[in-house]
Design a protein around this motif. Structure first.
Motif, short mmCIF file in Angstrom:
data_model
loop_
_atom_site.label_atom_id
_atom_site.label_comp_id
_atom_site.label_asym_id
_atom_site.label_seq_id
_atom_site.Cartn_x
_atom_site.Cartn_y
_atom_site.Cartn_z
N ILE A 1 21.89 -5.26 29.76
CA ILE A 1 21.13 -6.49 29.82
C ILE A 1 20.98 -7.04 28.40
CG2 ILE A 1 19.88 -5.96 31.94
CD1 ILE A 1 17.49 -5.13 30.26
N THR A 2 20.86 -8.37 28.29
CA THR A 2 20.72 -9.00 26.98
C THR A 2 19.62 -10.05 27.02
OG1 THR A 2 22.45 -10.62 27.57
CG2 THR A 2 23.15 -8.67 26.33
N SER B 1 19.78 -11.85 30.69
CA SER B 1 20.93 -11.86 31.58
C SER B 1 21.40 -10.43 31.83
CB SER B 1 22.09 -12.68 30.99
OG SER B 1 22.50 -12.16 29.75
N VAL B 2 21.95 -10.21 33.02
CA VAL B 2 22.45 -8.89 33.42
C VAL B 2 23.97 -8.88 33.29
CG1 VAL B 2 22.59 -7.21 35.28
CG2 VAL B 2 20.51 -8.58 35.00
N GLY B 3 24.49 -7.90 32.58
CA GLY B 3 25.93 -7.81 32.34
C GLY B 3 26.62 -6.78 33.20
N ASN C 1 15.29 0.53 29.34
CA ASN C 1 15.08 1.33 28.13
C ASN C 1 14.19 0.58 27.14
OD1 ASN C 1 16.91 -0.61 27.27
ND2 ASN C 1 18.22 0.82 26.19
N LYS C 2 13.72 1.29 26.11
CA LYS C 2 12.73 0.72 25.18
C LYS C 2 13.24 -0.51 24.45
CE LYS C 2 10.05 4.91 24.33
NZ LYS C 2 9.57 5.89 23.31
N LYS C 3 14.53 -0.54 24.11
CA LYS C 3 15.08 -1.66 23.39
C LYS C 3 15.40 -2.86 24.28
CE LYS C 3 17.01 0.55 19.30
NZ LYS C 3 18.22 0.69 18.45
N GLY C 4 15.36 -2.65 25.59
CA GLY C 4 15.68 -3.74 26.51
C GLY C 4 17.14 -4.09 26.54
#
Length: 283
Positions: free
Chosen positions: A27-28, A35-37, A272-275
């Motif tokens: 994800i970004t 957005s989901v990759g 996850n923590k970083k997203g």
């Protein structure tokens, strides 16, 4: 008879999804636009695979069926390889999580005789020791290394109970709750699902003063949620993920829709923590 009822109740909770898989997506976030990759099936295994948890930057742990029982699996994100942390005869492990300030893993163990307890598993050897002796923990959450805020089976319901590990003091926060308990980013609060009323709600709990507050009503009777690092709440609804940010939004809106052929019914979700990565479970 009472023990049998407990066994049947817990087994139905744990095995409600008998043929599920764990998926991992990229994800970004581009200036607030998520957005989901790309994604892939990381369990790829017949039977029950569920309850993913990011152990570290490098791996994810989850419950996985092996030799007709459920054990703790660890997936290496880089290599794609899976190793099993434990091998428990006559029992199965659920809801594995890394214990704060430790390399070890906690999990709920359900034995074939109906005994259900919360255990710690040595990360290297898989050797287990009991953490909480007197509660039938169903869905655990570590607030910190000395406090667990767990969903616990009490009679035929699920209650939210705060447990102090050293003092062994257990305090009921609320009765009739759902299975999703998570830390809210950039706060000292915890979110949980309240089922006290006909319309379920996402609520916060403050361990410092034991205050609870409503965030928003759930979408229908759905209970699987997680948080993005920017404080956006995600909820799994069918083949979609809905989003709600308490700071900016008044209601739920669409986050992402998955192909129905691939994900008909999404359940457990975690970021996850970083997203940068999203793990989910679906039929």
């Amino acid at each position: 008879m009472k023990k049998l009822l407990f066994f049947l109740f817990v087994t139905s909770l744990a095995m409600a999804q008998s043929n599920t898989e764990v998926y991992l997506y990229e994800i970004t976030n581009n200036k607030g636009n998520w957005s989901v990759g790309k994604g892939k099936n990381i369990s790829n295994n017949p039977g029950y695979d569920s309850q993913p948890h990011f152990y570290s930057k490098k791996s994810i742990v989850f419950s996985s069926t092996r030799n007709k029982q459920t054990d703790i699996a660890e997936y290496n994100i880089k290599s794609g390889k899976i190793r099993f942390v434990n091998s428990t005869p006559n029992g199965g492990e659920y809801s594995p999580q890394r214990i704060p300030k430790s390399k070890d893993i906690s999990a709920v163990r359900l034995d074939t005789n109906g005994l259900q307890r919360f255990y710690k598993y040595n990360y290297k050897t898989g050797k287990s020791t009991e953490i909480i002796a007197d509660l039938k923990v169903a869905y655990p959450f570590w607030y910190n290394k000395s406090t667990a805020i767990n969903v616990v089976i009490v009679d035929k319901d699920l209650d939210l109970i705060e447990s102090k590990i050293k003092s062994k003091k257990n305090t009921t926060i609320q009765k009739k709750v759902g299975r999703s308990v998570h830390h809210i980013p950039n706060s000292s609060l915890v979110s949980y699902i309240s089922k006290e009323n006909e319309q379920w709600e996402v609520k916060t709990y403050n361990p410092k003063n034991r205050e609870t507050r409503k965030i928003i009503e759930t979408v229908g009777k759905k209970e699987d949620v997680c948080w993005l690092p920017d404080g956006t709440l995600l909820m799994a609804v069918g083949n979609t993920l809905m989003k709600f940010n308490p700071s900016t939004d008044k209601n739920w809106s669409l986050f992402h829709t998955f192909n129905k052929k691939k994900h008909k019914n999404i359940s457990r979700i975690i970021v996850n923590k970083k997203g940068t990565k999203l793990a989910l479970v679906s039929d």
